[in-house]
Design an enzyme around this catalytic site. Sequence first.
Site, mmCIF file in Angstrom:
data_model
loop_
_atom_site.group_PDB
_atom_site.id
_atom_site.type_symbol
_atom_site.label_atom_id
_atom_site.label_comp_id
_atom_site.label_asym_id
_atom_site.label_seq_id
_atom_site.Cartn_x
_atom_site.Cartn_y
_atom_site.Cartn_z
ATOM 1 N N SER A 49 49.951 41.739 -19.073
ATOM 2 C CA SER A 49 48.619 41.975 -19.196
ATOM 3 C C SER A 49 47.889 42.014 -17.636
ATOM 4 O O SER A 49 48.713 41.749 -16.607
ATOM 5 C CB SER A 49 48.017 40.582 -19.739
ATOM 6 O OG SER A 49 46.578 40.403 -19.499
ATOM 7 N N TYR A 96 46.447 31.954 -21.531
ATOM 8 C CA TYR A 96 47.008 33.309 -21.421
ATOM 9 C C TYR A 96 47.593 33.845 -20.190
ATOM 10 O O TYR A 96 48.507 34.395 -20.102
ATOM 11 C CB TYR A 96 45.660 34.021 -22.038
ATOM 12 C CG TYR A 96 45.992 35.630 -22.330
ATOM 13 C CD1 TYR A 96 45.763 36.614 -21.432
ATOM 14 C CD2 TYR A 96 46.400 35.984 -23.588
ATOM 15 C CE1 TYR A 96 45.815 37.844 -21.698
ATOM 16 C CE2 TYR A 96 46.639 37.481 -23.942
ATOM 17 C CZ TYR A 96 46.425 38.145 -22.895
ATOM 18 O OH TYR A 96 46.739 39.402 -23.363
#
Length: 267
Positions: A147, A160
């Site tokens: 990510s 996250y």
Amino acid sequence: MSNFTNFSLEGKVALVTGASYGIGFAIACAYAEAGATICFNDLSQEKMEMGLKAYEEKGIKAHGYVCNVTDEAAVNAMVAQIEKEVGVIDILVNNAGIIKRIPMHEMTAEEFRMVVDVDLNAPFIVAKAVLPSMMKQNSGKIINICSMMSEFGRETVSAYAAAKGGLKMLTRNICSEYAQYNIQCNGIGPGYIATPQTAPLRERQADGSRHPFDEFICARTPAGRWLEAEELTGPAVFLASSASDAVNGHVLYVDGGIAAYIGKQPS
Ligand code: NAP
Ligand code: GCO
């Protein structure tokens, strides 16, 4: 063998986790087009069957499994079943993931653990399950879906970002430990992709205006737009094919230029 022609995945078995829809589905469809046999899992029978139907509508006969990737026993059973009824897994894409957008000082430890469990512990569990057969056949491809949060932080995504940062280092460590078995482990770092996961960030406001985050991302992305899941498929096929056998431990950012850009200057 020429690298310019060897993007084929003919004869390969690919497992893409969490691939009933979204990024995983797009990658799996591209792998099928490149010749691979597709295996995927989802959390529920309903979603898995929805996925099977979606693959069938694209002319792809996929193999679907119901499996929670955080459950090591279930993952080991799924991998054993795939090896028995389909074949040894040549390509693993650790795609399944969740996000919780909560200010850290309001996030519970349980919520933090849930995100890390799916986004970091599970890629470990699934990679560990497929490694023995890859080692035995002296070849394999593991691709972890990282990510922009593998590199950057932002408000409300502490769990996250911690998980995806860890996933970048797990990618490098699998490379370091298993390259000797001709196993390549790389990451893909998508930018901001229009999927169900980011739908809340793109919702129109009550007055019909764009979501502030939608405007933010378009200003922060040199391409000036959200990306589509299909834009990840070329890099994903490359990293799954023999054309990338000398690429290892790398995170390939497919981000429309975000990582290179400070952000749109005031006009
Ligand atoms: P998504 O639309 O939310 O889909 C996630 C998939 O993972 C769903 O099929 C979900 O199944 C499955 N899943 C979640 N937890 C699972 C578990 N414990 N066991 C098995 N399957 C599970 O997400 P996406 O946008 O396609 O993202 C896919 C991956 O790309 C994620 O790792 C995400 O972090 C990453 N990523 C996304 C973006 C983006 O902008 N969208 C950018 C960078 C990275 P259910 O539907 O049954 O819950
Ligand atoms: C968010 C988004 C991002 C994307 C992606 C960016 O809330 O910031 O969901 O995290 O999902 O990971 O690369």
